[in-house]
Design an enzyme around this catalytic site. Structure first.
Site, mmCIF file in Angstrom:
data_model
loop_
_atom_site.group_PDB
_atom_site.id
_atom_site.type_symbol
_atom_site.label_atom_id
_atom_site.label_comp_id
_atom_site.label_asym_id
_atom_site.label_seq_id
_atom_site.Cartn_x
_atom_site.Cartn_y
_atom_site.Cartn_z
ATOM 1 N N ARG A 88 8.927 5.030 -44.503
ATOM 2 C CA ARG A 88 9.230 3.593 -44.597
ATOM 3 C C ARG A 88 10.184 3.288 -45.725
ATOM 4 O O ARG A 88 10.532 2.120 -45.928
ATOM 5 C CB ARG A 88 7.941 2.836 -44.864
ATOM 6 C CG ARG A 88 7.277 2.273 -43.644
ATOM 7 C CD ARG A 88 5.978 1.683 -44.119
ATOM 8 N NE ARG A 88 5.624 0.508 -43.408
ATOM 9 C CZ ARG A 88 4.753 0.504 -42.398
ATOM 10 N NH1 ARG A 88 4.233 1.607 -41.960
ATOM 11 N NH2 ARG A 88 4.433 -0.626 -41.837
ATOM 12 N N ARG A 127 -2.641 -9.718 -31.880
ATOM 13 C CA ARG A 127 -3.189 -8.358 -31.719
ATOM 14 C C ARG A 127 -4.685 -8.307 -32.046
ATOM 15 O O ARG A 127 -5.160 -8.965 -32.971
ATOM 16 C CB ARG A 127 -2.450 -7.375 -32.629
ATOM 17 C CG ARG A 127 -3.081 -5.993 -32.618
ATOM 18 C CD ARG A 127 -2.236 -4.947 -33.275
ATOM 19 N NE ARG A 127 -1.812 -5.304 -34.614
ATOM 20 C CZ ARG A 127 -0.936 -4.624 -35.313
ATOM 21 N NH1 ARG A 127 -0.351 -3.563 -34.796
ATOM 22 N NH2 ARG A 127 -0.602 -5.002 -36.522
ATOM 23 N N ARG A 171 5.448 -8.929 -44.394
ATOM 24 C CA ARG A 171 5.679 -7.559 -43.897
ATOM 25 C C ARG A 171 7.060 -7.437 -43.265
ATOM 26 O O ARG A 171 7.737 -6.412 -43.416
ATOM 27 C CB ARG A 171 4.599 -7.187 -42.874
ATOM 28 C CG ARG A 171 3.241 -6.924 -43.516
ATOM 29 C CD ARG A 171 2.116 -6.992 -42.508
ATOM 30 N NE ARG A 171 2.181 -5.966 -41.494
ATOM 31 C CZ ARG A 171 1.531 -6.024 -40.330
ATOM 32 N NH1 ARG A 171 0.783 -7.075 -40.032
ATOM 33 N NH2 ARG A 171 1.642 -5.057 -39.465
HETATM 34 P P1 AP5 Z 1 0.915 0.006 -40.117
HETATM 35 O O1 AP5 Z 1 -0.451 0.051 -39.574
HETATM 36 O O2 AP5 Z 1 1.819 1.165 -39.924
HETATM 37 O O3 AP5 Z 1 1.559 -1.344 -39.584
HETATM 38 P P2 AP5 Z 1 3.074 -1.695 -39.143
HETATM 39 O O4 AP5 Z 1 4.141 -0.718 -39.316
HETATM 40 O O5 AP5 Z 1 3.249 -2.986 -39.826
HETATM 41 O O6 AP5 Z 1 3.017 -1.686 -37.632
HETATM 42 P P3 AP5 Z 1 1.950 -2.329 -36.768
HETATM 43 O O7 AP5 Z 1 0.758 -1.401 -36.612
HETATM 44 O O8 AP5 Z 1 1.622 -3.712 -37.264
HETATM 45 O O9 AP5 Z 1 2.727 -2.528 -35.386
HETATM 46 P P4 AP5 Z 1 3.155 -1.475 -34.296
HETATM 47 O O10 AP5 Z 1 4.630 -1.343 -34.306
HETATM 48 O O11 AP5 Z 1 2.337 -0.202 -34.391
HETATM 49 O O12 AP5 Z 1 2.754 -2.295 -32.995
HETATM 50 P P5 AP5 Z 1 1.511 -2.138 -31.981
HETATM 51 O O13 AP5 Z 1 1.732 -1.005 -31.052
HETATM 52 O O14 AP5 Z 1 0.200 -2.189 -32.711
HETATM 53 O O15 AP5 Z 1 0.892 -0.287 -41.704
HETATM 54 C C1 AP5 Z 1 0.033 -1.270 -42.259
HETATM 55 C C2 AP5 Z 1 0.227 -1.283 -43.778
HETATM 56 O O16 AP5 Z 1 -0.105 0.022 -44.339
HETATM 57 C C3 AP5 Z 1 1.660 -1.557 -44.269
HETATM 58 O O17 AP5 Z 1 1.940 -2.935 -44.325
HETATM 59 C C4 AP5 Z 1 1.611 -0.895 -45.661
HETATM 60 O O18 AP5 Z 1 0.922 -1.709 -46.587
HETATM 61 C C5 AP5 Z 1 0.767 0.358 -45.422
HETATM 62 N N1 AP5 Z 1 1.593 1.524 -45.038
HETATM 63 C C6 AP5 Z 1 1.535 2.193 -43.855
HETATM 64 N N2 AP5 Z 1 2.443 3.188 -43.840
HETATM 65 C C7 AP5 Z 1 3.080 3.149 -45.046
HETATM 66 C C8 AP5 Z 1 4.143 3.907 -45.609
HETATM 67 N N3 AP5 Z 1 4.725 4.917 -44.935
HETATM 68 N N4 AP5 Z 1 4.565 3.586 -46.855
HETATM 69 C C9 AP5 Z 1 3.981 2.582 -47.561
HETATM 70 N N5 AP5 Z 1 2.991 1.808 -47.070
HETATM 71 C C10 AP5 Z 1 2.537 2.089 -45.817
HETATM 72 O O19 AP5 Z 1 1.706 -3.490 -31.125
HETATM 73 C C11 AP5 Z 1 1.537 -4.757 -31.725
HETATM 74 C C12 AP5 Z 1 0.956 -5.754 -30.694
HETATM 75 O O20 AP5 Z 1 1.938 -5.948 -29.669
HETATM 76 C C13 AP5 Z 1 -0.314 -5.249 -29.983
HETATM 77 O O21 AP5 Z 1 -1.178 -6.326 -29.781
HETATM 78 C C14 AP5 Z 1 0.198 -4.687 -28.646
HETATM 79 O O22 AP5 Z 1 -0.775 -4.782 -27.630
HETATM 80 C C15 AP5 Z 1 1.401 -5.584 -28.393
HETATM 81 N N6 AP5 Z 1 2.477 -4.900 -27.664
HETATM 82 C C16 AP5 Z 1 2.925 -3.639 -27.850
HETATM 83 N N7 AP5 Z 1 3.934 -3.365 -27.014
HETATM 84 C C17 AP5 Z 1 4.142 -4.497 -26.284
HETATM 85 C C18 AP5 Z 1 5.057 -4.857 -25.242
HETATM 86 N N8 AP5 Z 1 5.975 -3.981 -24.778
HETATM 87 N N9 AP5 Z 1 4.984 -6.109 -24.740
HETATM 88 C C19 AP5 Z 1 4.054 -7.012 -25.195
HETATM 89 N N10 AP5 Z 1 3.155 -6.711 -26.161
HETATM 90 C C20 AP5 Z 1 3.213 -5.482 -26.702
#
Ligand code: AP5
Length: 217
Positions: A88, A127, A171
């Site tokens: 990241r 979500r 975020r």
């Molecule tokens: P993390 O859990 O990695 O969260 P993120 O990157 O913010 O990503 P998300 O999990 O929120 O979203 P996603 O892209 O995985 O989407 P999803 O598939 O769930 O990190 C959380 C925290 O941890 C960070 O803020 C930080 O503090 C820390 N952290 C983690 N890694 C770090 C690092 N490397 N360095 C530093 N800090 C770190 O989908 C989202 C929603 O959309 C779901 O409800 C899903 O059903 C829906 N959806 C998915 N695809 C579709 C579609 N095609 N159409 C409609 N809806 C859809």
């Protein structure tokens, strides 16, 4: 095969990484999931990480890289990994290249999922996540059959605290500042391709799979 799935919060990295890992028999390594597991077990690492996660800030690079180094040292990771939410920052991307080179693996290729900001906000605030194994739902786009319960294992669905609207906005800002340069990093060394993350999840999976095969041809 070492694959990095990039994209802003809510782009669908978790949803797609699970499908890719299953289809290609790779380990799914989500740093966010690992931090949440540590938090739920109340380890020092998890409690420290939670302070950053709750504010929508990044956990410090040394902590994240140490945790990834440990996970990559486990035997199943030798067969290939889909990285979700890591790297990241550019420092993390450089550290990952160094770690993989040390372990004798190829350097990873990266795929960026692209989704408009309004759609990201809609996805994140709607979500719901299964408490036992992290299965992902959405109140509108992918509702469970029984409200509040996981279709797969029946466990409770909850809303992540960092999916509150004001934390989501933070975020997305952090992503633009710290993680957008990671996309430039992979682009500059010719290891990047981009895929639209909008549309039906199964259509996106097919595009991703084609991109992975193309990148590794
Ligand atoms: P993390 O859990 O990695 O969260 P993120 O990157 O913010 O990503 P998300 O999990 O929120 O979203 P996603 O892209 O995985 O989407 P999803 O598939 O769930 O990190 C959380 C925290 O941890 C960070 O803020 C930080 O503090 C820390 N952290 C983690 N890694 C770090 C690092 N490397 N360095 C530093 N800090 C770190 O989908 C989202 C929603 O959309 C779901 O409800 C899903 O059903 C829906 N959806 C998915 N695809 C579709 C579609 N095609 N159409 C409609 N809806 C859809």
């Amino acid at each position: 095969m070492m694959l990095v799935l990039l994209g802003p919060p809510g782009a669908g990295k978790g949803t797609q990484a699970k499908i890719l890992a299953q289809g290609l028999q790779l380990v799914h390594l989500s740093t966010g999931d690992l931090f949440r597991e540590h938090r739920d077990r109340r380890t020092p690492l998890g409690l420290d990480a939670e302070r950053y996660m709750a504010r929508g800030e990044l956990v410090p690079d040394e902590t994240v890289v140490g945790m990834v180094r440990q996970r990559l040292g486990e035997p199943d990771a030798a067969g290939g990994v889909v990285f979700d939410g890591f790297p990241r920052t550019v420092a993390q991307a450089e550290a990952l290249d160094a770690l993989l080179a040390d372990l004798g693996h190829e350097l990873p290729c990266a795929i960026a999922l692209e989704v408009a900001r309004a759609e990201l906000i809609r996805r994140l605030t709607g979500r719901r996540v299964c408490r036992s194994r992290g299965h992902i739902y959405h109140i509108d786009f992918k509702p469970p059959v029984i409200e509040g319960a996981c279709d797969i294992d029946g466990s409770e669905l909850y809303q992540r605290t960092d999916d509150a609207l004001e934390t989501v906005a933070r975020r997305l800002d952090v992503y633009a500042q710290a993680t957008q340069p990671v996309i430039d990093y992979y682009g500059a060394c010719g290891r990047l391709c981009s895929v639209s993350g909008e549309g039906e999840p199964q259509d996106i999976s097919q595009c991703l799979r084609a991109a992975v095969i193309g990148a590794n041809a």
